[in-house]
Scaffold this active site. Structure first.
Site, mmCIF file in Angstrom:
data_model
loop_
_atom_site.group_PDB
_atom_site.id
_atom_site.type_symbol
_atom_site.label_atom_id
_atom_site.label_comp_id
_atom_site.label_asym_id
_atom_site.label_seq_id
_atom_site.Cartn_x
_atom_site.Cartn_y
_atom_site.Cartn_z
ATOM 1 N N CYS A 135 0.857 -1.189 0.000
ATOM 2 C CA CYS A 135 0.000 0.000 0.000
ATOM 3 C C CYS A 135 0.895 1.241 0.000
ATOM 4 C CB CYS A 135 -0.928 -0.071 1.216
ATOM 5 S SG CYS A 135 -2.086 1.290 1.424
ATOM 6 N N ASP A 190 -8.026 -1.587 -8.604
ATOM 7 C CA ASP A 190 -7.391 -0.627 -7.701
ATOM 8 C C ASP A 190 -7.427 0.754 -8.340
ATOM 9 O OD1 ASP A 190 -5.848 0.825 -5.941
ATOM 10 O OD2 ASP A 190 -4.217 -0.636 -5.849
ATOM 11 N N HIS A 222 -7.131 -3.731 -3.893
ATOM 12 C CA HIS A 222 -6.091 -3.069 -3.123
ATOM 13 C C HIS A 222 -6.039 -3.646 -1.703
ATOM 14 C CE1 HIS A 222 -3.431 0.307 -2.160
ATOM 15 N NE2 HIS A 222 -4.066 0.370 -1.006
#
Length: 255
Positions: A135, A190, A222
């Site tokens: 991330c 995402d 994600h």
């Protein structure tokens, strides 16, 4: 072959204070190649400690710093049930100000402290380090590889968001400074790293002559590596381990 590991909490002196962190490494004497493990926005917590232990079991000295240490020790924001949209919205409403406060300048100043800590450990070899990030950590992995090209041999990003935006300081714009081999594992769904963004990233890497692999993991969203969230994909996590261990086995040499 996996080996027995040891782990503990440590404190790292930085230019702005003291950073709490987690360390995992093979039991016994080293030296071992070092890995700087960048957390996701949810923060340093048991699932990341378990991932660090797993990586350490393959022969690496792994450091997972609390990137939000300026706001207190981990967990800076208490992690609750994130399985519902309402709970996620409440949690990220508290976390995102911390993410935005960690500017690239601050993050890279911290990175120098993290790399210095690793270099000072008796169990760490003298060779270059590896990076892995998740991330927001994926962004920091790329930025750190570009800032410290002589110290980083490999860097991975998994479901990293905003790697190639139109911003003047977008991470992809530093591709020309990278000497490490890079790996990107993107989620198929995402908004923070869609097909257009991936193409922009790969174009910059190609133009800079960077050695890299960039792959889209099917049927993932994600955050797919994180087993404590609703985004988790068992297949995605397994593929992540295969790619990460392959990258490090080829690029990180024991001193």
């Amino acid at each position: 072959m996996a080996v027995k590991t040891e782990s503990r909490s440590v404190t790292i002196a930085t230019a702005d204070g003291s950073c709490d962190a987690f360390v995992a490494h093979p039991a016994g004497d080293g030296p071992h190649p070092a890995v700087l493990f960048y957390m996701d926005a949810i923060g340093l917590r048991p699932v990341l400690e378990d991932m660090a232990r797993e990586l350490a079991s393959h022969g690496y000295y792994v450091l997972v710093p609390n990137l939000f240490y300026r706001s207190g020790p981990a967990p800076v924001v208490e992690v609750t049930d994130l399985s519902t949209p309402e709970r996620r919205a409440e949690f990220f409403g508290k976390v995102m100000p911390l993410v935005h406060a960690l500017t690239p300048d601050l993050a890279l100043r911290d990175a120098e402290s993290y790399l210095g800590f690793l270099a000072a450990q008796d169990q760490v070899g003298s060779g270059p380090v590896g990076l892995t990030g998740y991330c927001m950590g994926g962004v920091l992995s790329l930025r750190t590889a570009a800032r410290f090209p002589d110290r980083v041999a490999a860097a991975a990003s998994f479901h990293g968001g905003h790697l190639a935006t139109e911003a003047p300081d977008s991470p992809h714009r530093s591709a020309g400074d990278v000497r490490a081999e890079l790996y990107f594992g993107h989620a198929s769904e995402d908004d923070s790293m869609n097909a257009e963004h991936i193409s922009r990233l790969e174009t910059a890497l190609d133009a800079a002559g960077v050695t890299y692999r960039s792959e889209v993991y099917p049927d993932t969203v994600h955050g797919f590596t994180m087993s404590d969230t609703a985004a988790y994909s068992e297949a995605g996590l397994a593929r992540h381990w295969e790619a990460l261990l392959d990258l490090f086995a080829r690029t990180l040499k024991q001193a």
